[in-house]
Scaffold this motif. Structure first.
Motif, PDB file in Angstrom:
ATOM      1  N   ASP A 314      -9.167  25.656 -66.366  1.00  0.00           N
ATOM      2  CA  ASP A 314      -8.601  24.476 -65.708  1.00  0.00           C
ATOM      3  C   ASP A 314      -9.672  23.757 -64.883  1.00  0.00           C
ATOM      4  OD1 ASP A 314      -8.806  26.418 -63.774  1.00  0.00           O
ATOM      5  OD2 ASP A 314      -6.838  26.051 -62.888  1.00  0.00           O
ATOM      6  N   SER A 364      -2.110  29.635 -65.551  1.00  0.00           N
ATOM      7  CA  SER A 364      -2.784  28.427 -65.062  1.00  0.00           C
ATOM      8  C   SER A 364      -4.283  28.446 -65.341  1.00  0.00           C
ATOM      9  CB  SER A 364      -2.551  28.251 -63.561  1.00  0.00           C
ATOM     10  OG  SER A 364      -3.179  29.288 -62.826  1.00  0.00           O
ATOM     11  N   ASN A 369      -6.850  20.826 -68.416  1.00  0.00           N
ATOM     12  CA  ASN A 369      -6.215  19.623 -67.860  1.00  0.00           C
ATOM     13  C   ASN A 369      -7.273  18.579 -67.521  1.00  0.00           C
ATOM     14  OD1 ASN A 369      -7.276  21.139 -65.798  1.00  0.00           O
ATOM     15  ND2 ASN A 369      -5.552  20.915 -64.391  1.00  0.00           N
ATOM     16  N   ALA A 427      -3.482  16.418 -57.732  1.00  0.00           N
ATOM     17  CA  ALA A 427      -3.470  17.307 -58.897  1.00  0.00           C
ATOM     18  C   ALA A 427      -4.131  16.604 -60.081  1.00  0.00           C
ATOM     19  CB  ALA A 427      -2.034  17.681 -59.247  1.00  0.00           C
TER      20      ALA A 427
END
Length: 512
Positions: A314, A364, A369, A427
């Motif tokens: 991530d 996660s 992302n 985020a």
């Protein structure tokens, strides 16, 4: 040409490649990608070129190298090495032998089928596992023989080129589903007196249970896995002494061995591993947990150099690399599944959430992302200043910082203190962090993502502090190339590095 080697010099470890210190800005490919040269050519290498890697971490598979007992095939290995040379990157190879992620899935079919000769570890309820027991001498001997053949071939095809710079022995070793092997053979060994080397190490005596109580099962497994790895590693090292290391699936909630691989080289049993496996040069954490800084601290204790062969996928990973190198002199940083990072969204290999849940792994850390472009910028920036970083490793003139629950941190240097304030992003944006180098008393280089900088005089000083020059810029082959000179609104009130990985050079003076 000299072999790659790991040396400790003036209190800091250096990995030498072609006679020069080397830092691996790396990525590890998916487990099955290297089983096909065509797949590598079409689905892997094209998506690595934009990432500015200098090293790729690639599995090699016992089942494909020795598909029939005593008959070895190295065409696949030779092809991978040739492709890496064409791409101008180094390789770290992962030996997927007897154990991978706590089970024996990469052992050849002839080993799996002979389950009486190559016996399994047994769970407490007397059910056999899919993990060949580390106490199975014949299995360890077979792996050691294959590993020796692999290392001998590696020397033959690459000994004069150093394309392959290190080898990992097995992968995330240990027993899943149980705190120890309860096979008849293991039960007998468990009830024997603790080996003398472990007695002297811990100052205990008696059986494993008498000496270690609640930790007895895990410590017993750590000793026997380490002994097995030593037999395998030392055999291979005799024919081709590349640096050899092992990696760890980390201890995690619910903190019971067996929910993570029991006996693997987690931090609390590293002392056992070091005593029983002297051919292993370092112990590497696979960091998918969110407490990155804490794990780096844990794996640099006990005189262990930081080498991260698997890291989260991530977006914080684009920042974590600055911290690992700046604060802990990391020799390698390598996110997992690296071929996905710059691939089109529909072409990457997805991580199965069900598997993550079954293995008690936090999902996660495996989610992409938008990481790829940020990591590419981080690697490009760092790759062009590796000579500068190598110069300041271990000198006390370089450190790193990483966003945590605090608003910022204070860094102390010879003439100034530096207040770093984390710029917390929404985020989907990288976290705040970076590294700083004290080039001289009045000159500093910063590199990283999303933070504010303020220089403070020492508390005991009556002097005031201001700036001679603040430059944006970048390094090109270790030479600073200035960009904008910041002043007025951009420099008088605060100095900032923004959301994208970037570098600043700051020159100061004091007055009264």
């Amino acid at each position: 040409m000299s072999l790659p080697q790991l040396l400790k010099e003036d209190g800091v470890y250096n990995l030498y490649v072609d006679g020069k210190p080397y830092i691996a800005l790396a990525g590890e490919i998916h487990n099955s990608s290297a089983s096909s040269l065509e797949y590598m050519k079409e689905k892997v290498w094209p998506y690595l070129r934009e990432l500015h890697l200098n090293t790729v971490i690639v599995p090699v598979y016992w089942e494909l190298i020795e598909p029939e007992q005593g008959k070895f095939q190295f065409d696949l290995l030779d092809g991978i090495i040739e492709q890496a040379r064409e791409e101008n990157v180094r390789l770290v190879l992962l030996w997927f032998g007897l154990w991978k992620n706590g089970i024996s899935s990469y052992a050849p079919g002839w080993v799996k089928k002979e389950f009486t000769t190559y016996f399994r570890a047994v769970y407490k309820n007397n059910e056999p596992s899919e993990t060949i027991s580390p106490l199975c001498d014949k299995a360890v001997e077979a792996d050691a023989n294959a590993f020796t053949q692999f290392m001998a071939h590696l020397k033959k095809v690459d000994g004069d080129r150093n394309t392959v710079i290190m080898v990992q022995v097995e992968n995330e070793i240990g027993l899943l589903g149980s705190d120890r092997d309860y096979s008849d053979y293991a039960n007998v060994e468990f009830n024997r007196p603790i080996p003398a080397v472990i007695e002297s190490l811990y100052g205990v005596s008696g059986t494993w249970e008498e000496g270690f109580r609640d930790n007895a099962a895990e410590y017993f497994m750590a000793y026997h896995y380490a002994q097995a790895v030593e037999q395998i590693a030392s055999a291979g090292s005799k024919v081709y002494p590349l640096p050899l290391f092992v990696n760890a699936w980390l201890e995690q909630f619910p903190w019971r061995p067996g929910t993570y691989p029991s006996g693997g080289p987690i931090a609390k049993v590293m002392k056992i591993w070091k005593a029983a496996a002297p051919s292993i040069c370092l112990y590497a954490p696979d960091i998918y947990l969110p407490n990155f800084a804490e794990i780096c601290e844990e794996y640099t204790a006990n005189d262990n150099p930081l080498f991260i062969p698997e890291a989260r996928r991530d977006i914080p990973t684009a920042t974590n690399v600055f911290y690992a190198i700046g604060k802990h002199d990391a020799l390698c940083f390598s996110p997992f599944g690296i071929e996905d990072f710059m691939a089109p969204p529909d072409s990457g290999e997805s991580i199965d959430a069900g598997i993550m849940m079954a293995l008690n792994i936090e999902n996660s850390g495996f989610v992409l992302n938008g990481t790829g472009p940020y990591l590419a910028r981080s690697y490009e920036l760092l790759g062009n200043m590796l000579g500068i970083i190598r110069k300041y490793r271990g000198t006390g003139k370089m450190t790193g910082f990483l966003q945590n629950h605090e608003a910022g941190c204070i860094l102390s240097f010879s003439k100034y203190d530096i207040r770093i304030t984390y710029h917390r992003q929404p985020a989907g944006k990288p976290v705040s962090g970076g590294l700083v180098i004290e080039v001289s008393e009045d000159e500093f280089i910063f590199a990283g993502i999303s933070f504010y900088i303020e220089f403070l005089p020492k508390r005991s000083s009556s002097m005031k502090t201001s700036y001679v020059r603040i430059e944006e810029g970048k390094f090109v082959q270790d030479e600073w190339v200035p960009g904008r000179v910041l002043n007025g609104d951009e420099g008088a009130y605060h100095i900032k590095i923004g959301t994208n990985p970037a570098a600043l050079r700051v020159e100061l003076y004091q007055y009264k």
